[in-house]
Write an enzyme that holds these catalytic residues in place. Structure first.
Site, PDB file in Angstrom:
ATOM      1  N   CYS A   1       4.880   0.488  10.180  1.00  0.00           N
ATOM      2  CA  CYS A   1       3.913   1.394   9.553  1.00  0.00           C
ATOM      3  C   CYS A   1       2.493   0.967   9.919  1.00  0.00           C
ATOM      4  O   CYS A   1       2.268   0.453  11.023  1.00  0.00           O
ATOM      5  CB  CYS A   1       4.130   1.448   8.044  1.00  0.00           C
ATOM      6  SG  CYS A   1       3.270   2.845   7.253  1.00  0.00           S
TER       7      CYS A   1
ATOM      8  N   ASP B   1       3.253  -2.099  -0.673  1.00  0.00           N
ATOM      9  CA  ASP B   1       2.672  -1.136  -1.621  1.00  0.00           C
ATOM     10  C   ASP B   1       2.774  -1.666  -3.040  1.00  0.00           C
ATOM     11  O   ASP B   1       1.923  -1.403  -3.877  1.00  0.00           O
ATOM     12  CB  ASP B   1       3.365   0.219  -1.485  1.00  0.00           C
ATOM     13  CG  ASP B   1       3.031   0.854  -0.147  1.00  0.00           C
ATOM     14  OD1 ASP B   1       3.663   0.470   0.865  1.00  0.00           O
ATOM     15  OD2 ASP B   1       2.098   1.674  -0.106  1.00  0.00           O
TER      16      ASP B   1
HETATM   17  P1  RI2 Z   1      -2.305  -1.858   3.347  1.00  0.00           P
HETATM   18  C1  RI2 Z   1       1.236   2.133   3.376  1.00  0.00           C
HETATM   19  O1  RI2 Z   1       1.711   3.228   2.654  1.00  0.00           O
HETATM   20  C2  RI2 Z   1       2.340   1.430   4.142  1.00  0.00           C
HETATM   21  O2  RI2 Z   1       3.551   1.372   3.430  1.00  0.00           O
HETATM   22  C3  RI2 Z   1       1.713   0.069   4.294  1.00  0.00           C
HETATM   23  O3  RI2 Z   1       2.637  -0.928   4.657  1.00  0.00           O
HETATM   24  C4  RI2 Z   1       1.152  -0.134   2.891  1.00  0.00           C
HETATM   25  O4  RI2 Z   1       0.646   1.144   2.509  1.00  0.00           O
HETATM   26  C5  RI2 Z   1       0.118  -1.192   2.727  1.00  0.00           C
HETATM   27  O5  RI2 Z   1      -1.045  -0.888   3.449  1.00  0.00           O
HETATM   28  P2  RI2 Z   1       1.304   4.780   3.017  1.00  0.00           P
HETATM   29  O6  RI2 Z   1       0.049   5.064   2.201  1.00  0.00           O
HETATM   30  O7  RI2 Z   1      -2.735  -1.879   1.908  1.00  0.00           O
HETATM   31  O8  RI2 Z   1       1.119   4.923   4.480  1.00  0.00           O
HETATM   32  O9  RI2 Z   1      -1.865  -3.211   3.836  1.00  0.00           O
HETATM   33  O10 RI2 Z   1       2.479   5.587   2.490  1.00  0.00           O
HETATM   34  O11 RI2 Z   1      -3.348  -1.234   4.246  1.00  0.00           O
END
Ligand code: RI2
Length: 308
Positions: free
Chosen positions: A132, A201
């Site tokens: 991701c 998350d």
């Molecule tokens: P940071 C994102 O969720 C991904 O799951 C990623 O690993 C997590 O948030 C943490 O991101 P989404 O909003 O806080 O893309 O490390 O569903 O940037």
């Protein structure tokens, strides 16, 4: 005010829902910024009216997406300070603004600190797999690279929203050698990997990590291949409610993100956005307070959220 939610709140909620604002850290910071904007534009005439409005705004923000605990933790960071104070209306508004700014600044600093701490765990010559688009995992990888470590990254695309494509672009821009693969190729590539670094998350009291769907099968493949699995997460990603046995809600997004239901009549299409990696598959969690084993998650929650 109580009759309609102010623009700064509804706009932020809309952008979080559509994922124009995404990534757990970012969602928390934008929620704090929305509460600040709300406060600045608020024309409440009494303390009570202001606090009630701010609480309502906070609830509306929290409801935008259910899984990343950075969102309620950011809102609670501001609200707790306001509720605990006996300042007059003007003083209270200033306190809300200062608290929102403090959350945002703490968050930025935490991401930098995690980069520094995490980079110590990355060795020259490492191949790192990530999944991701985690700003915190990337902070670790980019810091190690900027220290002159010869590293390369393998990134999975993260269907259905393809946030892995953001990751590979950001790494390529920073000059980090990077390979893009489909999610189903992670086990095939695991033989080339030294360490997995992902974000989170939410982290539960037992050390289970809730992150983008597909993370847990990467952890399983890493476990099988004896590859280290690291999670990079600020302390506000730890979920206080899990201390009393609450489960973290896994968001299920619109099935249209996976396929056009019109083309698949009679087919059930599912789209959970996150999954749960059990603590047995996690080697270390890198926080701004230091590196902990997943079993110590409960201590972080008690220390950070003992007031709940
Ligand atoms: P940071 C994102 O969720 C991904 O799951 C990623 O690993 C997590 O948030 C943490 O991101 P989404 O909003 O806080 O893309 O490390 O569903 O940037």
């Amino acid at each position: 005010m109580t009759h309609h939610m102010r623009d700064e709140i509804t706009q932020t909620v809309k952008k979080i829902k559509s994922m124009e604002i995404r990534g757990a850290a970012n969602i928390g910071r934008y929620a704090a910024a929305a509460l600040k904007a709300y406060t600045i534009n608020c024309d409440a005439r009494s303390r009570d009216e202001f606090v009630r409005g701010l609480e309502e705004a906070g609830e509306t923000l929290i409801d935008a997406r259910p899984t990343a605990v950075s969102l309620p933790n950011a809102v609670k960071f501001v609200l707790r300070r306001v509720r605990d104070s006996d300042l007059s209306l003007e003083g209270l508004k200033e306190l809300a603004v200062r608290s929102a700014d403090a959350f945002i600044e703490n968050s930025r600093q935490a991401v930098r600190t995690i980069g520094e701490i995490g980079a110590k765990r990355i060795s020259d010559g490492d191949t790192i797999m990530t999944h991701c688009n985690s700003s915190v995992a990337l902070s670790v990888i980019k810091t190690a690279f900027s220290q002159g470590k010869d590293i390369r990254v393998i990134a999975s695309e993260a269907r259905p929203r393809y946030q892995g494509r953001i990751t590979v672009k950001q790494l390529a821009e920073a000059g980090v050698p990077v390979t893009l693969i489909v999610d189903s190729a992670v086990r095939s590539f695991m033989k080339d990997v030294d360490k997995v670094v992902v974000g989170a998350d939410s982290i539960a009291a037992n050390g289970a990590v809730i992150n983008k769907i597909g993370t847990s099968q990467i952890a399983l493949a890493a476990h099988e291949a004896r590859v280290l699995f690291f999670v990079a997460a600020e302390t506000y990603k730890f979920h206080p409610d899990t201390l009393v046995g609450e489960l973290v809600e896994i968001e299920e997004r619109d099935k249209k993100e996976v396929a056009d239901p019109g083309e698949f009549s009679g087919v059930d299409i599912r789209n959970p956005a996150f999954d749960i990696t059990p603590p047995e598959y996690v080697d270390l969690i890198i926080t701004e307070k230091g590196v902990i084993p997943p079993q110590a998650a409960i201590m972080i929650i008690k220390e950070e959220f003992g007031w709940i």
